[in-house]
Design a protein around this motif. Structure first.
Motif, PDB file in Angstrom:
ATOM      1  N   LEU A 130      52.386   9.996  -0.425  1.00 47.95           N
ATOM      2  CA  LEU A 130      51.076   9.847   0.201  1.00 47.95           C
ATOM      3  C   LEU A 130      49.959   9.952  -0.829  1.00 47.95           C
ATOM      4  CD1 LEU A 130      51.526  12.096   3.386  1.00 47.95           C
ATOM      5  CD2 LEU A 130      51.624   9.598   3.269  1.00 47.95           C
ATOM      6  N   GLN A 183      43.124   4.790  -4.970  1.00 49.62           N
ATOM      7  CA  GLN A 183      41.862   4.397  -4.351  1.00 49.62           C
ATOM      8  C   GLN A 183      40.696   5.211  -4.911  1.00 49.62           C
ATOM      9  OE1 GLN A 183      43.434   4.719  -0.022  1.00 49.62           O
ATOM     10  NE2 GLN A 183      41.673   3.357   0.089  1.00 49.62           N
ATOM     11  N   LEU A 222      35.435   7.735   1.443  1.00 52.39           N
ATOM     12  CA  LEU A 222      36.881   7.764   1.201  1.00 52.39           C
ATOM     13  C   LEU A 222      37.520   9.105   1.528  1.00 52.39           C
ATOM     14  CD1 LEU A 222      37.030   5.809  -2.183  1.00 52.39           C
ATOM     15  CD2 LEU A 222      37.755   5.007   0.066  1.00 52.39           C
ATOM     16  N   TYR A 239      46.748   7.038  -2.511  1.00 57.35           N
ATOM     17  CA  TYR A 239      45.401   7.488  -2.162  1.00 57.35           C
ATOM     18  C   TYR A 239      44.616   7.819  -3.420  1.00 57.35           C
ATOM     19  CZ  TYR A 239      41.793  10.112   0.405  1.00 57.35           C
ATOM     20  OH  TYR A 239      40.612  10.553   0.942  1.00 57.35           O
ATOM     21  N   GLN A 269      43.862  14.321   3.292  1.00 60.30           N
ATOM     22  CA  GLN A 269      43.005  13.887   4.396  1.00 60.30           C
ATOM     23  C   GLN A 269      43.217  14.745   5.647  1.00 60.30           C
ATOM     24  OE1 GLN A 269      42.694   9.363   4.417  1.00 60.30           O
ATOM     25  NE2 GLN A 269      44.562   9.614   3.199  1.00 60.30           N
ATOM     26  N   GLU A 316      48.593  14.810  -8.613  1.00 57.23           N
ATOM     27  CA  GLU A 316      47.361  14.186  -8.121  1.00 57.23           C
ATOM     28  C   GLU A 316      46.334  15.231  -7.676  1.00 57.23           C
ATOM     29  OE1 GLU A 316      50.557  11.182  -7.982  1.00 57.23           O
ATOM     30  OE2 GLU A 316      50.419  13.260  -7.285  1.00 57.23           O
TER      31      GLU A 316
END
Length: 433
Positions: free
Chosen positions: A317, A324, A180, A321, A149, A89
């Motif tokens: 995690l 989104q 976001l 995410y 994040q 990711e």
């Protein structure tokens, strides 16, 4: 209790030395043990490919660095420890961020500018031997941080610019697709210890004066015995100020132990005896870690198991995410197609000012377009208030303030006056709407 996410990237390059341990590894491990902190540590093996094209060296360095941090006390059960390349990711987010990052922003990156300056000085093409990897390094670093994040990112002063760029890139994404991405805050510890090397200069691989962290016991003794000292004989008082031996000792000893050695310096301790004390104190802390390190290095499969488990936890995690973030940009299932938004419903992004502090201690500001392109760049101000006042004048007066501030603005290559004027006019119109 609320927790704060801290994220630390570890580039697998070279063999760690005592300076790395005292300046980065030991304080980071201590920080990871705080109850109010959620710590993320990743081995930045994608970043290693920018400078190293030797596959065996990349693999070996990754193994050594992972073993070092585990031996130093990093607990993979309490922190998120993973390998960058085990989280697909991250490069996917890197591409999404690439699509909202202005080239002008990347042109300002210190590493890229240094390569360009070097080529210009040598009379070469400005981009000779500059890979796209080097140029895109700040975007990949932004993806590393934004993927999880992170609230806080501890860095050295040489990395502050990259954190500011990560914030700029995140802001560009958020303006287009919604809030976001979390804008990270830089954490600089001005009290980070630096150790002298064998020749008295700062311990650094570039000076070839390092003491490897897990060098065998007798080799450690030999290296410490080789540290440069002055010619004062036994019985002559010696100064602790500027003494590489004393600084090494102080970095590992308690305050009481340091005071005791300071007194022995004043009483004229022989350099040979001082070196023996330093060796014994360093080895007292290093020996248990060295044994753990050697055990880990003898069983690479054990390290691989730890990293794969950490990667799985990180992906737990990252995957939802990333879903989104994909949805936000329009990478969606075609089973259900949303109706196009009307022009009125679509909120266009606006240019924005960014104020920040550089490694030289001065305060700067810049104006970015809605897509993140650098339009306006200030010179350095001694106080943040001065930079803020200049921004306020531009926001309130628009192009009328440009002439008055001309001496505090640096030229931006490839940006015309009409681009700046249009951006300022947009901000004025939005403010008066």
């Amino acid at each position: 209790m609320s927790t704060t996410r801290f994220l630390t990237g570890i580039t697998p390059s070279g063999t760690p030395h005592l300076g790395n341990y005292v300046g980065a590894i030991r304080p980071a491990v201590l920080s990871s043990q705080r109850a109010d902190v959620q710590s993320f540590y990743f081995l930045a093996d994608y970043h290693a490919l920018i400078k190293c094209s030797d596959p065996a060296r990349v693999q070996r360095s990754t193994l050594e660095i992972a073993a070092t941090w585990l031996a130093a006390g990093l607990d993979p059960e309490k922190v998120m420890l993973y390998r960058q390349s085990d989280v697909p990711e991250i490069p996917e987010l890197c591409w999404l961020l690439t699509c909202v990052t202005g080239k002008g922003l990347l042109n300002r990156a210190h590493a890229y500018k240094a390569s360009v300056d070097k080529n210009v000085a040598a009379g070469n093409d400005v981009d000779a031997d500059v890979t796209a990897g080097l140029f895109m390094y700040p975007v990949l670093m932004a993806a590393d941080i934004l993927m999880f994040q992170a609230n806080k990112v501890p860095v050295g002063r040489d990395q502050v610019q990259h954190l500011e760029m990560a914030r700029d890139i995140a802001s560009s994404y958020n303006h287009l697709y919604g809030e976001l991405l979390v804008l990270p805050e830089v954490v600089i510890d001005d009290n980070v210890a630096t150790l002298p090397g064998l020749d008295g200069r700062k311990m650094s691989k570039s000076y070839n004066n390092t003491i490897p962290l897990f060098t065998p016991r007798e080799q450690l003794r030999k290296l410490i015995n080789g540290i440069t000292t002055d010619s004062r004989a036994p019985g002559e008082p010696k100064e602790v100020e500027g003494s590489a031996l004393f600084q090494l000792y102080q970095a590992f000893a308690t305050p009481e132990e340091s005071d005791a050695l300071r007194q022995q310096y004043a009483q004229g301790i022989a350099w040979g005896d001082a070196k023996q004390l330093v060796f014994e104190r360093l080895d007292l802390e290093i020996a248990p870690m060295r044994a753990r390190y050697e055990s880990l290095m003898a069983d690479p499969a054990q390290i691989e198991k730890v990293l794969l488990a950490g990667g799985a936890r990180a992906r737990a995690l990252a995957t939802p995410y990333m879903h989104q973030l994909r949805q936000a940009v329009g990478l969606r299932s075609l089973a259900k197609v949303d109706a196009p938004q009307s022009a009125k419903a679509h909120k266009s992004a606006l240019p924005q000012f960014k104020q920040y502090r550089e490694a030289d201690g001065k305060f700067y500001f810049k104006l970015l377009s809605a897509t993140g392109q650098l339009l306006l760049q200030s010179t350095g101000f001694d106080a943040p208030k001065e930079a803020g006042q200049s921004i306020a004048r531009l926001q309130q007066q628009g192009t009328a303030a440009l002439a008055e501030l001309a001496s505090r603005l640096a030229p931006v290559e490839g940006v015309g006056g009409e681009d700046v004027a249009q951006a300022l006019d947009q901000l004025l119109a939005a403010a008066n709407a």
